[in-house]
Design a protein around this motif. Structure first.
Motif, PDB file in Angstrom:
ATOM      1  N   SER A  52      41.475  44.018  42.525  1.00  0.00           N
ATOM      2  CA  SER A  52      39.973  44.431  42.634  1.00  0.00           C
ATOM      3  C   SER A  52      39.200  43.994  41.297  1.00  0.00           C
ATOM      4  O   SER A  52      39.608  44.901  40.322  1.00  0.00           O
ATOM      5  N   VAL A  53      38.436  43.032  41.393  1.00  0.00           N
ATOM      6  CA  VAL A  53      37.777  42.560  40.217  1.00  0.00           C
ATOM      7  C   VAL A  53      36.525  42.014  40.328  1.00  0.00           C
ATOM      8  O   VAL A  53      36.590  41.451  41.562  1.00  0.00           O
ATOM      9  N   LEU A  99      44.218  34.672  37.579  1.00  0.00           N
ATOM     10  CA  LEU A  99      45.484  35.287  38.456  1.00  0.00           C
ATOM     11  C   LEU A  99      46.813  34.839  37.677  1.00  0.00           C
ATOM     12  O   LEU A  99      46.958  33.635  37.523  1.00  0.00           O
ATOM     13  N   PHE A 100      47.638  35.578  37.139  1.00  0.00           N
ATOM     14  CA  PHE A 100      49.000  35.128  36.496  1.00  0.00           C
ATOM     15  C   PHE A 100      50.069  36.003  37.066  1.00  0.00           C
ATOM     16  O   PHE A 100      49.837  37.342  37.546  1.00  0.00           O
ATOM     17  N   TYR A 157      58.994  41.880  37.537  1.00  0.00           N
ATOM     18  CA  TYR A 157      57.750  41.044  37.941  1.00  0.00           C
ATOM     19  C   TYR A 157      56.482  41.589  37.613  1.00  0.00           C
ATOM     20  O   TYR A 157      56.192  42.507  38.329  1.00  0.00           O
ATOM     21  N   PHE A 158      55.605  41.087  36.949  1.00  0.00           N
ATOM     22  CA  PHE A 158      54.132  41.743  36.724  1.00  0.00           C
ATOM     23  C   PHE A 158      52.952  40.505  37.030  1.00  0.00           C
ATOM     24  O   PHE A 158      53.144  39.338  36.833  1.00  0.00           O
ATOM     25  N   CYS A 159      52.176  41.324  38.052  1.00  0.00           N
ATOM     26  CA  CYS A 159      51.091  40.261  38.554  1.00  0.00           C
ATOM     27  C   CYS A 159      49.896  40.810  37.454  1.00  0.00           C
ATOM     28  O   CYS A 159      49.814  41.925  37.109  1.00  0.00           O
ATOM     29  N   ALA A 160      49.184  39.822  37.111  1.00  0.00           N
ATOM     30  CA  ALA A 160      47.981  40.166  36.026  1.00  0.00           C
ATOM     31  C   ALA A 160      46.810  39.276  36.590  1.00  0.00           C
ATOM     32  O   ALA A 160      46.968  38.380  37.153  1.00  0.00           O
ATOM     33  N   VAL A 161      45.618  40.042  36.281  1.00  0.00           N
ATOM     34  CA  VAL A 161      44.278  39.440  36.569  1.00  0.00           C
ATOM     35  C   VAL A 161      43.586  39.312  35.114  1.00  0.00           C
ATOM     36  O   VAL A 161      43.577  40.423  34.476  1.00  0.00           O
ATOM     37  N   ARG A 162      42.699  38.314  34.947  1.00  0.00           N
ATOM     38  CA  ARG A 162      41.647  38.158  34.130  1.00  0.00           C
ATOM     39  C   ARG A 162      40.416  37.923  34.769  1.00  0.00           C
ATOM     40  O   ARG A 162      40.229  36.810  35.225  1.00  0.00           O
ATOM     41  N   PRO A 163      39.448  38.844  34.714  1.00  0.00           N
ATOM     42  CA  PRO A 163      38.112  38.448  35.156  1.00  0.00           C
ATOM     43  C   PRO A 163      37.511  37.329  34.574  1.00  0.00           C
ATOM     44  O   PRO A 163      37.895  37.016  33.376  1.00  0.00           O
ATOM     45  N   GLN A 164      36.776  36.458  35.247  1.00  0.00           N
ATOM     46  CA  GLN A 164      36.187  35.343  34.844  1.00  0.00           C
ATOM     47  C   GLN A 164      35.217  35.529  33.663  1.00  0.00           C
ATOM     48  O   GLN A 164      34.757  36.505  33.422  1.00  0.00           O
ATOM     49  N   LEU A 195      43.731  41.133  30.059  1.00  0.00           N
ATOM     50  CA  LEU A 195      44.679  41.053  30.974  1.00  0.00           C
ATOM     51  C   LEU A 195      44.829  42.358  31.554  1.00  0.00           C
ATOM     52  O   LEU A 195      45.171  42.970  30.904  1.00  0.00           O
ATOM     53  N   ILE A 196      44.806  42.519  32.998  1.00  0.00           N
ATOM     54  CA  ILE A 196      44.796  43.715  33.660  1.00  0.00           C
ATOM     55  C   ILE A 196      46.131  43.496  34.587  1.00  0.00           C
ATOM     56  O   ILE A 196      46.221  42.607  35.413  1.00  0.00           O
ATOM     57  N   PHE A 197      47.174  44.297  34.269  1.00  0.00           N
ATOM     58  CA  PHE A 197      48.501  43.939  34.864  1.00  0.00           C
ATOM     59  C   PHE A 197      48.793  45.187  36.004  1.00  0.00           C
ATOM     60  O   PHE A 197      48.173  46.475  35.981  1.00  0.00           O
TER      61      PHE A 197
END
Lengths: 114, 117
Positions: free
Chosen positions: B26-27, B33-34, B89-96, B105-107
């Motif tokens: 949710s961003v 996405l990573f 395993y970690f999912c991470a998101v970086r807002p553009q 990075l938000i994990f």
């Protein structure tokens, strides 16, 4: 190519003592990050450097935490004084160029505060 | 608030079976996405990323992930699991670019994958 280097790997101190962590990023990486990882959780950003400038330190508890990256290469993260709740793994990461490049992480420093 | 959710604390699969590790985000804006993997006493290792283009991205060690914008998901997959895939395993998101979280990075909280022989 050497990865991100961190030292020490483990540190045990008593509360109220100072502690410092050191990070050497991958050569040529201008962006450096310090993350805090509590047990069973994902890393949380403490501070981000672009070269020697701290561009995001909004999550750094500035009353006891400080960081520096004087020459835009190595970085040191300090806690003074340490509290029991600071026990965690402190991760350093680096990346090159723009924000779509992946971050490379060091092995971390596991801090135990007694 | 911007966040990443990994709804499963642990995923168990038998060796040779396909695996899926779920991630939703949710961003604001279009995120990068990573996926990262963490072995015991080691740092996070990059697996793959989605920036733009084809929704199916391929990464290291035979892993792939599918970006689904409508479902705001980025599930990690592998057609045939190996015992050596067992890790966190970690999912991470970086807002553009352009958002206040640029570069951050938000994990997610992580998912433990257990592959049994």
């Amino acid at each position: 190519e050497a990865g991100v280097v961190q030292s020490p790997r483990y540190k045990i101190i008593e509360k109220k003592q100072p502690v410092a962590f050191w990070c050497n990023p991958i050569s040529g990486h201008n962006t450096l990050y310090w993350y805090l990882q509590n047990l069973g959780q994902g890393p949380e950003l403490l501070i981000r450097y672009e070269n020697e400038e701290a561009v995001d330190d909004s999550q750094l508890p500035k009353d006891r935490f400080s960081a520096e990256r004087l020459k835009g290469v190595d970085s040191t993260l300090k806690i003074q004084p340490a509290e029991l709740g600071d026990s965690a793994v402190y991760l350093c990461a680096s990346s090159a160029g723009s924000s779509y490049n992946e971050q490379f992480f060091g092995p971390g420093t596991r801090l135990t505060v007694l | 608030a911007q966040s990443v959710a990994q709804p499963e604390d642990q995923v168990n699969v038998a060796e040779g079976n396909p695996l899926t590790v779920k991630c939703t985000y949710s961003v604001s804006g279009n995120p990068y996405l990573f996926w990262y993997v963490q072995y015991p006493n080691r740092g996070l290792q990059f697996l793959l990323k989605y920036i733009t283009g084809d929704n199916l991205v391929k990464g290291s060690y035979g892993f792939e992930a599918e970006f689904n914008k409508s479902q705001t998901s980025f599930h990690l997959k592998k057609p045939s699991a190996l015992v050596s895939d067992s890790a966190l395993y970690f999912c991470a998101v970086r807002p553009q670019e352009g958002s206040s979280n640029t570069g951050k990075l938000i994990f997610g909280q992580g998912t433990t994958l257990q592959v049994k022989p």
